[in-house]
Write an enzyme that holds these catalytic residues in place. Structure first.
Site, PDB file in Angstrom:
ATOM      1  N   ASP A   9       0.876  -1.157   0.000  1.00 49.75           N
ATOM      2  CA  ASP A   9       0.000   0.000   0.000  1.00 49.75           C
ATOM      3  C   ASP A   9       0.924   1.219   0.000  1.00 49.75           C
ATOM      4  O   ASP A   9       2.084   1.118   0.413  1.00 49.75           O
ATOM      5  CB  ASP A   9      -0.890  -0.030   1.256  1.00 49.75           C
ATOM      6  CG  ASP A   9      -1.785   1.185   1.341  1.00 49.75           C
ATOM      7  OD1 ASP A   9      -2.413   1.537   0.323  1.00 49.75           O
ATOM      8  OD2 ASP A   9      -1.842   1.798   2.425  1.00 49.75           O
ATOM      9  N   ASP A  11       0.122   4.998   1.032  1.00 46.73           N
ATOM     10  CA  ASP A  11      -0.011   5.874   2.202  1.00 46.73           C
ATOM     11  C   ASP A  11      -0.064   5.058   3.480  1.00 46.73           C
ATOM     12  O   ASP A  11      -0.964   4.256   3.679  1.00 46.73           O
ATOM     13  CB  ASP A  11      -1.262   6.744   2.055  1.00 46.73           C
ATOM     14  CG  ASP A  11      -1.220   7.600   0.799  1.00 46.73           C
ATOM     15  OD1 ASP A  11      -0.159   8.174   0.507  1.00 46.73           O
ATOM     16  OD2 ASP A  11      -2.245   7.678   0.103  1.00 46.73           O
ATOM     17  N   ASP A  17       1.342   8.765   6.178  1.00 48.85           N
ATOM     18  CA  ASP A  17      -0.008   9.032   5.693  1.00 48.85           C
ATOM     19  C   ASP A  17      -0.457  10.418   6.124  1.00 48.85           C
ATOM     20  O   ASP A  17      -0.673  10.672   7.301  1.00 48.85           O
ATOM     21  CB  ASP A  17      -0.974   7.966   6.233  1.00 48.85           C
ATOM     22  CG  ASP A  17      -2.327   8.003   5.540  1.00 48.85           C
ATOM     23  OD1 ASP A  17      -2.551   8.870   4.675  1.00 48.85           O
ATOM     24  OD2 ASP A  17      -3.164   7.148   5.866  1.00 48.85           O
ATOM     25  N   TYR A  20      -4.845  13.045   1.730  1.00 49.88           N
ATOM     26  CA  TYR A  20      -4.869  13.461   0.330  1.00 49.88           C
ATOM     27  C   TYR A  20      -3.520  13.990  -0.154  1.00 49.88           C
ATOM     28  O   TYR A  20      -3.418  15.067  -0.729  1.00 49.88           O
ATOM     29  CB  TYR A  20      -5.987  14.477   0.092  1.00 49.88           C
ATOM     30  CG  TYR A  20      -7.319  13.946   0.566  1.00 49.88           C
ATOM     31  CD1 TYR A  20      -7.918  12.866  -0.071  1.00 49.88           C
ATOM     32  CD2 TYR A  20      -7.954  14.483   1.681  1.00 49.88           C
ATOM     33  CE1 TYR A  20      -9.122  12.345   0.367  1.00 49.88           C
ATOM     34  CE2 TYR A  20      -9.164  13.973   2.123  1.00 49.88           C
ATOM     35  CZ  TYR A  20      -9.743  12.911   1.465  1.00 49.88           C
ATOM     36  OH  TYR A  20     -10.932  12.395   1.900  1.00 49.88           O
ATOM     37  N   ASN A  52      -5.405   2.927  -2.913  1.00 53.22           N
ATOM     38  CA  ASN A  52      -6.670   3.640  -3.088  1.00 53.22           C
ATOM     39  C   ASN A  52      -6.342   5.133  -3.104  1.00 53.22           C
ATOM     40  O   ASN A  52      -5.616   5.613  -2.229  1.00 53.22           O
ATOM     41  CB  ASN A  52      -7.616   3.367  -1.914  1.00 53.22           C
ATOM     42  CG  ASN A  52      -8.216   1.975  -1.937  1.00 53.22           C
ATOM     43  OD1 ASN A  52      -8.105   1.241  -2.909  1.00 53.22           O
ATOM     44  ND2 ASN A  52      -8.859   1.604  -0.845  1.00 53.22           N
ATOM     45  N   CYS A  90      -6.639   3.078  -7.483  1.00 50.77           N
ATOM     46  CA  CYS A  90      -8.078   3.207  -7.660  1.00 50.77           C
ATOM     47  C   CYS A  90      -8.437   4.669  -7.431  1.00 50.77           C
ATOM     48  O   CYS A  90      -8.276   5.171  -6.319  1.00 50.77           O
ATOM     49  CB  CYS A  90      -8.826   2.321  -6.662  1.00 50.77           C
ATOM     50  SG  CYS A  90     -10.609   2.650  -6.689  1.00 50.77           S
ATOM     51  N   HIS A  92     -11.395   5.931  -7.478  1.00 50.00           N
ATOM     52  CA  HIS A  92     -12.825   5.994  -7.170  1.00 50.00           C
ATOM     53  C   HIS A  92     -13.096   6.174  -5.674  1.00 50.00           C
ATOM     54  O   HIS A  92     -12.244   5.928  -4.840  1.00 50.00           O
ATOM     55  CB  HIS A  92     -13.520   4.703  -7.641  1.00 50.00           C
ATOM     56  CG  HIS A  92     -13.190   4.349  -9.052  1.00 50.00           C
ATOM     57  ND1 HIS A  92     -12.516   3.190  -9.387  1.00 50.00           N
ATOM     58  CD2 HIS A  92     -13.402   5.015 -10.214  1.00 50.00           C
ATOM     59  CE1 HIS A  92     -12.349   3.155 -10.702  1.00 50.00           C
ATOM     60  NE2 HIS A  92     -12.872   4.240 -11.225  1.00 50.00           N
ATOM     61  N   CYS A 100     -16.901  -0.058  -7.393  1.00 43.17           N
ATOM     62  CA  CYS A 100     -15.967  -0.493  -8.426  1.00 43.17           C
ATOM     63  C   CYS A 100     -15.322  -1.796  -7.961  1.00 43.17           C
ATOM     64  O   CYS A 100     -15.512  -2.216  -6.827  1.00 43.17           O
ATOM     65  CB  CYS A 100     -14.890   0.578  -8.661  1.00 43.17           C
ATOM     66  SG  CYS A 100     -13.817   0.833  -7.231  1.00 43.17           S
ATOM     67  N   LYS A 104      -9.729  -1.220  -2.784  1.00 43.95           N
ATOM     68  CA  LYS A 104      -9.563  -2.198  -1.704  1.00 43.95           C
ATOM     69  C   LYS A 104     -10.657  -1.951  -0.666  1.00 43.95           C
ATOM     70  O   LYS A 104     -10.933  -0.795  -0.366  1.00 43.95           O
ATOM     71  CB  LYS A 104      -8.173  -2.053  -1.067  1.00 43.95           C
ATOM     72  CG  LYS A 104      -7.051  -2.425  -2.031  1.00 43.95           C
ATOM     73  CD  LYS A 104      -5.667  -2.221  -1.424  1.00 43.95           C
ATOM     74  CE  LYS A 104      -5.353  -0.745  -1.362  1.00 43.95           C
ATOM     75  NZ  LYS A 104      -4.028  -0.457  -0.814  1.00 43.95           N
ATOM     76  N   ASP A 129      -1.463  -1.056   5.760  1.00 44.21           N
ATOM     77  CA  ASP A 129      -1.673  -0.465   7.080  1.00 44.21           C
ATOM     78  C   ASP A 129      -3.139  -0.457   7.488  1.00 44.21           C
ATOM     79  O   ASP A 129      -3.479   0.032   8.554  1.00 44.21           O
ATOM     80  CB  ASP A 129      -1.097   0.955   7.138  1.00 44.21           C
ATOM     81  CG  ASP A 129      -1.871   1.934   6.268  1.00 44.21           C
ATOM     82  OD1 ASP A 129      -2.316   1.531   5.167  1.00 44.21           O
ATOM     83  OD2 ASP A 129      -2.019   3.104   6.672  1.00 44.21           O
TER      84      ASP A 129
END
Length: 168
Positions: A9, A11, A17, A20, A52, A90, A92, A100, A104, A129
């Site tokens: 992953d 972030d 993390d 955005y 994501n 992703c 979305h 979708c 995840k 995470d």
């Protein structure tokens, strides 16, 4: 039989993390990430990012912003001798774009990577995470999973880790 992959992953695993994240100047690598990737690469694993990125659907940043940051990040790995075989994302969010198969905990990104890169999912590893990272990996057929979360008490992952260096 394909090659195994180390799925990461972004972030919270590759970088700290922050909500955005899309600006290079805000990107901070997590301690041990380069060593972890180099060690797995030396063992014959492909390094694959699955992330994501709902900030795109939410209008917080554009796909061009994501692409710019991704190219920089991949370059930073390259400077350290690590090849990122693929970055799957992703863009979305179910409340904005509807459901979708890539976000995840759905396994879409891992399945796409496996098909495009010739990955043997059953011998691959996932480091995430969030529990949704682990669920996506399991749904794709990845058996060895690590939840990188110092706060977690229980998980569906193979093990909870508090430092990436635990996997070296």
């Amino acid at each position: 039989m394909g090659k195994p992959a180390l799925f990461l992953d972004r972030d919270g695993v590759i970088n700290v993390d922050t909500d955005y994240l899309y600006r290079i100047e805000d990107f901070e690598f997590i301690d041990g990430i380069f060593e972890l990737c180099a060690a797995y690469q030396a063992r014959g694993f492909l390094i694959v990012v699955v992330t994501n990125q709902s900030g795109i659907a939410r209008g917080r940043y554009s796909e061009a912003d994501f692409d710019r940051l991704t190219a920089w990040m991949v370059g930073e790995f390259g400077k350290r001798g690590v090849t990122i075989a693929g970055v799957y994302y992703c863009p979305h969010h179910p409340e904005v774009t509807g459901a979708c198969t890539c976000r995840k905990p759905e396994p879409g990104m891992l399945l796409q990577a496996a098909e495009e890169l010739g990955i043997d999912l059953s011998h691959s590893v996932m480091v995430g995470d969030k529990e949704r990272d682990i669920a996506a990996a399991h749904r794709a057929g990845v058996r060895e999973t690590y939840l990188f979360d110092a706060e977690a008490q229980t998980t569906e992952a193979s093990r909870i880790i508090t430092s990436l260096r635990e996997l070296l």
